[in-house]
Design an enzyme around this catalytic site. Structure first.
Site, PDB file in Angstrom:
ATOM      1  CD  GLU A  39      28.191  22.814  14.384  1.00 29.95           C
ATOM      2  OE1 GLU A  39      28.941  23.739  13.370  1.00 29.95           O
ATOM      3  OE2 GLU A  39      29.247  21.443  14.638  1.00 29.95           O
ATOM      4  CG  HIS A  91      37.236  23.159  21.706  1.00 32.92           C
ATOM      5  ND1 HIS A  91      37.513  23.823  20.592  1.00 32.92           N
ATOM      6  CD2 HIS A  91      37.210  21.606  21.167  1.00 32.92           C
ATOM      7  CE1 HIS A  91      37.159  23.807  19.035  1.00 32.92           C
ATOM      8  NE2 HIS A  91      37.289  22.610  19.144  1.00 32.92           N
TER       9      HIS A  91
END
Lengths: 339, 326
Positions: free
Chosen positions: B60, B129
């Site tokens: 990322e 998450h």
């Protein structure tokens, strides 16, 4: 490309190798000297309290910036770190604007919002000026991605210090550059110290180019002792990047003669090491080549020095006399207003 | 008007903008051959090819940074995060590069790009998450932050985001990609900074966005059954914030709650409440309440997760409380 120049040539006093015509050597000497005198003036202004923040000097590494300017095509980009004054001066930024930036003045390179660590001069191909270690590596990779996407034949030169080798963004940028075969030259300016920590205590290998195959990069490695050799080898790297569209890693063994920043007396280095490195100072060696190989007189070189000093004193004066930014300037350029 | 899912509204927005402008490309994990982890990019690789629909490795920081560098050099990247939870590892790129470049370069450069992907808790994904990132990004001058809850808003705002000259954080919802709604066939754009009243009422103002919207609407429905009519304001963009719409409503209802997915401490909810008390203090008949996550990391176990999440029932309780209903 070769990967065998770990040790320097035997004799720092040998001026035949990599010193060329008088015209070239003189031009490069002048450019290196401009950077050194600029940095010395900056240090003086810092000591006098005119410049604040952090100030990282390029003294000792000037040949790299001058050689880069030598090999740059108009469509190319240079992305550098917080030790970036040398690139600005070499690429054509106004010394006055550079000095005014550090003085926090409205006439500064980025109008006084950036300071020493955030130089940007797009018109002169300087695309930063990044002060978070390693975080410019993916950004520079993105410039190279754009060059490939648009087919503009540009090469991005991304400079980083040996202190940027352990941090993650460097690895990710190199990974994507290698994976996508982007036209970029990553140049590690290995000045042997990550702030005060020597290389052997910050990365697990001494030869940085051993990393190159892992990213499918070609590589080169040598000690910077002249503009000519540095330019020749950077040009070879750029050619590979441009013509074959692939990343190249170049490790330059260099040395900063001053501390990491103005607040660092560099007591972690011993006198012999500094003296040995100084004997390879490209500026000093070019001076000697101009005298001993090209037959210039001490007086002529002194005259040149006086000219350069006058130019940099004028830069200081410009900075001193420039206005501070308007109060409303702090609201500028937060968002682009027009679409 | 055809009814489509949010995932298809997002895809259609990207397809239209990619057709319109060759500089626009999509980059992220699994966006190409896999068609997107949530199938938001189905068909785009076939239509635009690998030059413009680019699968990345799991990196990322790397591809967020590449997007920033490409935007500076004249392209219009759309960077997909498989979830905004993974944007945390690219946070430095967004904070120090995307948001700062225009300012730090004195306007020499701009960063016209979109970071998009699902945000906030889904169902039983555990603490790493299930996080809502709008407080982190809305905190930063130099960014635009959007959160969408309907196909219509998703398409119109994503098109605006892609064309905008600034870095835009575009927050979607994993739970809501399948939500259907009407979307016109003709082109339209929705401007930033304009809230949308999703349900009208004069008794209590319910301020919400993103994944909070369906919860707020359900809570308002339950309240209506008890005779309390709510104004449900979907902010749609969190930076810039349409406080005018909020204040107009609060001056009318004199009561407000903020209902959202995310932690209570130091969040966007706090900002809205702060601005309400600064600008409409005299109009308030009750303290403004928050209905959001409990101040804990999200647990996996279903019974525990249900206790942490904002629910229509908790929304109703807050609506009743600010109404002093017994």
């Amino acid at each position: 490309m070769t990967n065998d120049k770990d040790s320097p040539p035997a004799d720092p006093g040998n001026y035949d190798a990599y010193f060329t015509s008088k015209e070239n050597d003189l031009r490069w000497y002048r450019e290196m000297l401009r950077i050194r005198r600029f940095e010395e003036m900056a240090a003086r202004s810092y000591t006098r309290g005119k410049i604040s923040g952090f100030l990282h000097l390029y003294i000792g590494q000037e040949a790299i910036a001058v050689a880069t300017k030598e090999v740059l095509e108009p469509q190319d980009r240079v992305v550098s770190t917080y030790r970036t004054h040398g690139f600005a001066i070499a690429l054509g930024s106004s010394p006055g604007a550079c000095m005014a930036e550090m003085y926090g003045k409205a006439t500064g390179l980025v109008a006084g919002v950036g300071g020493s660590m955030h130089f940007f001069d797009r018109d002169n191909q300087l695309w930063g000026g990044y002060a978070i270690i390693g975080n410019h590596v993916p950004v520079a990779t993105g410039h190279a991605f754009a060059s490939k996407y648009l087919g503009d034949d540009g090469v991005t030169f991304c400079f980083l210090g040996d202190g940027a080798l352990a941090i993650g963004p460097t690895h990710e940028g190199w990974t994507l550059a290698g994976l996508w075969k982007l036209p970029i030259v990553f140049v590690v300016e290995n000045n042997r110290y990550s702030m005060g920590t020597p290389l052997e205590r910050s990365i697990p290998v001494s030869d940085v180019t051993v990393k190159a195959p892992g990213y499918n990069m070609a590589s080169d490695r040598f000690r910077v002792t002249s503009v000519a050799e540095t330019a020749e080898r950077l040009a070879a790297a750029a050619k590979l990047a441009r013509e074959e569209s692939r990343p190249v890693l170049v490790e330059l063994i260099t040395y900063r003669f001053r501390g990491h920043s103005m607040s660092d007396p560099a007591k972690y280095r011993n006198r012999d090491e500094v003296a040995e490195s100084r004997s390879w100072d490209p500026l000093e060696r070019t001076y000697n080549a101009l005298m001993h190989k090209h037959g210039m007189t001490e007086e002529a070189l002194e005259e040149l020095d006086d000219e350069v000093v006058a130019e940099m004193e004028a830069a200081v004066e410009f900075a001193e006399n420039s206005p501070v930014p308007e109060p409303s300037a702090r609201f500028k350029n937060i968002l682009v207003e027009e679409s | 008007m055809p009814e489509i899912q949010i995932r298809h509204a997002i895809r259609d927005a990207m397809r239209e903008e990619m057709t319109r402008d060759d500089r626009v490309f999509l980059m992220g994990e699994e966006v190409g051959h896999y068609k997107g982890a949530y199938k938001c990019s189905e068909g785009l690789l076939e239509e635009f090819g690998e030059r413009r629909v680019i699968d990345t490795p799991i990196a990322e920081t790397g591809f967020a940074g590449v997007g920033i560098g490409a935007a500076m050099a004249g392209l219009r990247p759309i960077i997909e995060f498989m979830t905004f939870n993974f944007s945390a590892v690219a946070f430095d790129q967004i904070l120090n590069n995307a948001a700062k470049i225009h300012h730090m370069t004195n306007g020499q450069h701009s960063v016209p790009m979109v970071f998009r992907g699902p945000n906030a808790g889904a169902h039983m994904l555990g603490s790493t998450h299930s996080q809502a990132f709008e407080p982190f990004y809305a905190h930063i001058p130099g960014l635009i932050v959007v959160a969408v809850a309907t196909p219509y808003d998703a398409k119109g705002l994503l098109k605006t985001a892609i064309r905008d000259p600034n870095p835009v954080i575009f927050l979607e919802s994993e739970l809501m990609y399948g939500v259907k709604g009407e979307v016109p066939e003709e082109e339209y754009l929705i401007p930033f900074g304009v809230a949308d009243t999703k349900r009208a009422g004069d008794d209590v103002t319910v301020i919400t966005w993103g994944q909070g919207v369906p919860v707020a609407l359900k809570a308002a429905e339950l309240a209506a059954e008890q005779g309390i009519e709510c104004d449900v304001i979907d902010l749609r963009t969190l930076r810039p914030l349409d406080m005018e719409s909020v204040l107009e409503s609060v001056r009318r209802t004199n009561r407000a709650i903020v209902l959202f997915h995310g932690w209570p401490y130091g969040g966007v909810g706090c900002e809205i409440i702060a601005q309400i008390q600064e600008k409409a203090f005299d109009h308030l008949d009750a303290p403004v309440l928050r209905v959001c996550y409990e101040d804990v990391p999200m647990p996996y176990a279903e019974n525990l997760e249900n206790l942490v999440l904002p629910t229509p029932e908790r929304g109703l309780a807050a609506i009743r409380e600010v109404s002093y209903a017994r």
